[in-house]
Design a protein around this motif. Structure first.
Motif, PDB file in Angstrom:
ATOM      1  N   LEU A  10      -7.589  27.417  24.892  1.00 45.22           N
ATOM      2  CA  LEU A  10      -6.669  27.390  23.755  1.00 45.22           C
ATOM      3  C   LEU A  10      -5.640  26.300  23.978  1.00 45.22           C
ATOM      4  O   LEU A  10      -5.083  26.193  25.067  1.00 45.22           O
ATOM      5  N   ILE A  11      -5.423  25.498  22.963  1.00 47.12           N
ATOM      6  CA  ILE A  11      -4.375  24.487  23.038  1.00 47.12           C
ATOM      7  C   ILE A  11      -3.278  24.902  22.083  1.00 47.12           C
ATOM      8  O   ILE A  11      -3.487  24.955  20.866  1.00 47.12           O
ATOM      9  N   VAL A  12      -2.147  25.286  22.658  1.00 48.86           N
ATOM     10  CA  VAL A  12      -1.055  25.809  21.849  1.00 48.86           C
ATOM     11  C   VAL A  12       0.235  25.050  22.152  1.00 48.86           C
ATOM     12  O   VAL A  12       0.308  24.245  23.082  1.00 48.86           O
ATOM     13  N   GLY A  13       1.238  25.327  21.382  1.00 46.71           N
ATOM     14  CA  GLY A  13       2.528  24.661  21.554  1.00 46.71           C
ATOM     15  C   GLY A  13       3.196  24.595  20.197  1.00 46.71           C
ATOM     16  O   GLY A  13       2.559  24.815  19.164  1.00 46.71           O
ATOM     17  N   LEU A  14       4.476  24.273  20.185  1.00 42.60           N
ATOM     18  CA  LEU A  14       5.200  24.188  18.918  1.00 42.60           C
ATOM     19  C   LEU A  14       4.629  23.048  18.077  1.00 42.60           C
ATOM     20  O   LEU A  14       3.948  22.154  18.593  1.00 42.60           O
ATOM     21  N   ASP A  15       4.939  23.070  16.791  1.00 46.24           N
ATOM     22  CA  ASP A  15       4.519  21.983  15.913  1.00 46.24           C
ATOM     23  C   ASP A  15       5.121  20.667  16.414  1.00 46.24           C
ATOM     24  O   ASP A  15       6.227  20.650  16.968  1.00 46.24           O
ATOM     25  N   ASN A  16       4.357  19.613  16.244  1.00 45.03           N
ATOM     26  CA  ASN A  16       4.785  18.262  16.618  1.00 45.03           C
ATOM     27  C   ASN A  16       4.847  18.001  18.134  1.00 45.03           C
ATOM     28  O   ASN A  16       5.332  16.964  18.573  1.00 45.03           O
ATOM     29  N   SER A  17       4.349  18.953  18.951  1.00 48.99           N
ATOM     30  CA  SER A  17       4.410  18.746  20.402  1.00 48.99           C
ATOM     31  C   SER A  17       3.355  17.757  20.880  1.00 48.99           C
ATOM     32  O   SER A  17       3.507  17.144  21.946  1.00 48.99           O
ATOM     33  N   GLY A  18       2.274  17.594  20.091  1.00 44.48           N
ATOM     34  CA  GLY A  18       1.246  16.622  20.464  1.00 44.48           C
ATOM     35  C   GLY A  18      -0.123  17.230  20.710  1.00 44.48           C
ATOM     36  O   GLY A  18      -1.002  16.578  21.287  1.00 44.48           O
ATOM     37  N   LYS A  19      -0.351  18.451  20.265  1.00 46.48           N
ATOM     38  CA  LYS A  19      -1.621  19.147  20.524  1.00 46.48           C
ATOM     39  C   LYS A  19      -2.832  18.381  20.008  1.00 46.48           C
ATOM     40  O   LYS A  19      -3.806  18.183  20.739  1.00 46.48           O
ATOM     41  N   SER A  20      -2.758  17.952  18.742  1.00 51.27           N
ATOM     42  CA  SER A  20      -3.908  17.248  18.159  1.00 51.27           C
ATOM     43  C   SER A  20      -4.157  15.926  18.866  1.00 51.27           C
ATOM     44  O   SER A  20      -5.312  15.519  19.050  1.00 51.27           O
ATOM     45  N   THR A  21      -3.091  15.279  19.290  1.00 51.74           N
ATOM     46  CA  THR A  21      -3.227  14.004  20.000  1.00 51.74           C
ATOM     47  C   THR A  21      -3.897  14.228  21.357  1.00 51.74           C
ATOM     48  O   THR A  21      -4.740  13.433  21.782  1.00 51.74           O
ATOM     49  N   VAL A  22      -3.544  15.314  22.017  1.00 46.39           N
ATOM     50  CA  VAL A  22      -4.181  15.677  23.291  1.00 46.39           C
ATOM     51  C   VAL A  22      -5.684  15.869  23.077  1.00 46.39           C
ATOM     52  O   VAL A  22      -6.514  15.307  23.795  1.00 46.39           O
ATOM     53  N   VAL A  23      -6.028  16.645  22.058  1.00 47.28           N
ATOM     54  CA  VAL A  23      -7.443  16.931  21.780  1.00 47.28           C
ATOM     55  C   VAL A  23      -8.195  15.644  21.459  1.00 47.28           C
ATOM     56  O   VAL A  23      -9.293  15.411  21.972  1.00 47.28           O
ATOM     57  N   GLN A  24      -7.569  14.808  20.649  1.00 43.19           N
ATOM     58  CA  GLN A  24      -8.228  13.536  20.286  1.00 43.19           C
ATOM     59  C   GLN A  24      -8.510  12.701  21.524  1.00 43.19           C
ATOM     60  O   GLN A  24      -9.588  12.133  21.668  1.00 43.19           O
ATOM     61  N   MET A  59      -4.478  25.031  17.900  1.00 42.87           N
ATOM     62  CA  MET A  59      -3.767  25.899  16.974  1.00 42.87           C
ATOM     63  C   MET A  59      -2.593  25.165  16.354  1.00 42.87           C
ATOM     64  O   MET A  59      -1.876  24.455  17.049  1.00 42.87           O
ATOM     65  N   SER A  60      -2.395  25.375  15.080  1.00 39.47           N
ATOM     66  CA  SER A  60      -1.219  24.794  14.441  1.00 39.47           C
ATOM     67  C   SER A  60       0.045  25.371  15.065  1.00 39.47           C
ATOM     68  O   SER A  60       0.121  26.554  15.355  1.00 39.47           O
ATOM     69  N   GLY A  61       1.017  24.498  15.292  1.00 35.03           N
ATOM     70  CA  GLY A  61       2.267  24.958  15.878  1.00 35.03           C
ATOM     71  C   GLY A  61       3.249  25.511  14.859  1.00 35.03           C
ATOM     72  O   GLY A  61       4.303  26.020  15.207  1.00 35.03           O
ATOM     73  N   GLN A  62       2.888  25.396  13.577  1.00 34.14           N
ATOM     74  CA  GLN A  62       3.787  25.930  12.550  1.00 34.14           C
ATOM     75  C   GLN A  62       3.929  27.432  12.718  1.00 34.14           C
ATOM     76  O   GLN A  62       2.944  28.145  12.875  1.00 34.14           O
ATOM     77  N   SER A  63       5.157  27.901  12.652  1.00 37.66           N
ATOM     78  CA  SER A  63       5.419  29.301  13.001  1.00 37.66           C
ATOM     79  C   SER A  63       4.629  30.291  12.146  1.00 37.66           C
ATOM     80  O   SER A  63       4.244  31.346  12.616  1.00 37.66           O
ATOM     81  N   LYS A  64       4.329  29.921  10.900  1.00 31.78           N
ATOM     82  CA  LYS A  64       3.599  30.879  10.052  1.00 31.78           C
ATOM     83  C   LYS A  64       2.183  31.124  10.563  1.00 31.78           C
ATOM     84  O   LYS A  64       1.567  32.118  10.234  1.00 31.78           O
ATOM     85  N   TYR A  65       1.680  30.195  11.393  1.00 28.84           N
ATOM     86  CA  TYR A  65       0.321  30.362  11.920  1.00 28.84           C
ATOM     87  C   TYR A  65       0.295  30.973  13.322  1.00 28.84           C
ATOM     88  O   TYR A  65      -0.763  31.255  13.854  1.00 28.84           O
ATOM     89  N   ARG A  66       1.454  31.150  13.921  1.00 26.88           N
ATOM     90  CA  ARG A  66       1.446  31.580  15.323  1.00 26.88           C
ATOM     91  C   ARG A  66       0.763  32.922  15.581  1.00 26.88           C
ATOM     92  O   ARG A  66       0.139  33.085  16.623  1.00 26.88           O
ATOM     93  N   PRO A  67       0.845  33.906  14.638  1.00 26.05           N
ATOM     94  CA  PRO A  67       0.106  35.154  14.882  1.00 26.05           C
ATOM     95  C   PRO A  67      -1.403  34.917  15.033  1.00 26.05           C
ATOM     96  O   PRO A  67      -2.113  35.714  15.651  1.00 26.05           O
ATOM     97  N   LEU A  68      -1.871  33.800  14.501  1.00 27.13           N
ATOM     98  CA  LEU A  68      -3.293  33.457  14.596  1.00 27.13           C
ATOM     99  C   LEU A  68      -3.705  33.170  16.046  1.00 27.13           C
ATOM    100  O   LEU A  68      -4.836  33.417  16.428  1.00 27.13           O
ATOM    101  N   TRP A  69      -2.769  32.641  16.837  1.00 24.01           N
ATOM    102  CA  TRP A  69      -3.078  32.346  18.241  1.00 24.01           C
ATOM    103  C   TRP A  69      -3.650  33.579  18.920  1.00 24.01           C
ATOM    104  O   TRP A  69      -4.636  33.511  19.641  1.00 24.01           O
ATOM    105  N   GLU A  70      -3.011  34.724  18.640  1.00 26.04           N
ATOM    106  CA  GLU A  70      -3.343  35.955  19.364  1.00 26.04           C
ATOM    107  C   GLU A  70      -4.776  36.406  19.158  1.00 26.04           C
ATOM    108  O   GLU A  70      -5.362  37.033  20.024  1.00 26.04           O
TER     109      GLU A  70
END
Ligand code: GTP
Length: 176
Positions: A10-24, A59-70
């Motif tokens: 799982l790649i998680v973190g707050l929005d704009n932290s760079g998750k998608s860039t890491v994956v790319q 996972m999107s770092g936007q707070s509305k999506y955070r329950p999805l992480w679980e």
């Protein structure tokens, strides 16, 4: 020790932290075996790296999506938690998210060890002048207090890939 060939990370973190860039970056180095399917709230990428076939749930770092992480915690072999080292205003928020995650029952025990799932923390955007030193990231996230999970902190620049290989190598060694 027999290494798992397949690992869900799982790649998680707050929005704009760079998750998608890491994956790319990781998938351009490794052998890409699946095409991105844009999904609301997260993207799934499958690629090979550090001796593992990784299925990365970005996972999107936007707070509305955070329950999805679980929902993905139960079948997860490792976590990459991405921090924006320059986002000093939200270090406490990131610390809180990290604590919530590692205390989640599904995260507490790994199948192969008595410890919880290994967590690689990328102190990303370390290239920025506004980035705080890695020691300060360690302190702000209170990493020294975590005894339940193998934890590794690595400074990274997801744009150039600095730190990603070393970090993933550590994670790969933890997933046995
Ligand atoms: P969400 O989709 O909102 O959750 O964001 P994310 O965590 O996937 O972040 P993303 O990869 O989209 O990166 C956010 C911004 O930071 C982009 O403009 C990236 O180019 C930039 N960025 C990512 N990693 C680095 C880094 O290591 N250094 C610098 N300077 N910029 C970075």
């Amino acid at each position: 020790k027999i290494k798992k060939k397949q690992a869900n990370v799982l790649i998680v973190g707050l929005d704009n932290s760079g998750k998608s860039t890491v994956v790319q970056h990781l998938q351009s180095r490794g052998k890409r075996s699946e095409v991105t399917v844009p999904t609301i709230g997260f993207n799934v990428e499958k690629f090979q790296n550090a001796g593992l076939t990784l299925t990365a749930f970005d996972m999107s770092g936007q707070s509305k999506y955070r329950p999805l992480w679980e929902r993905y915690y139960n079948d997860c072999h490792g976590v990459i938690f991405v921090i924006d080292s320059s986002d000093t205003m939200r270090m406490a928020v990131a610390c809180n998210e990290l604590q919530l995650m590692i205390q989640h029952p599904e995260m507490v025990k790994n199948r192969s060890t008595t410890l919880g799932v290994p967590i690689l923390i990328l102190a990303n955007k370390s290239d920025l002048d506004s980035a705080i030193p890695i020691g300060q990231v360690r302190a702000e996230l209170r990493l020294d207090d975590i005894e339940t999970h193998p934890i590794h902190l690595e400074a990274s620049n997801a744009l150039t890939g600095v730190g990603l290989h070393a970090g993933l190598q550590w994670l790969s060694e933890q997933i046995i």
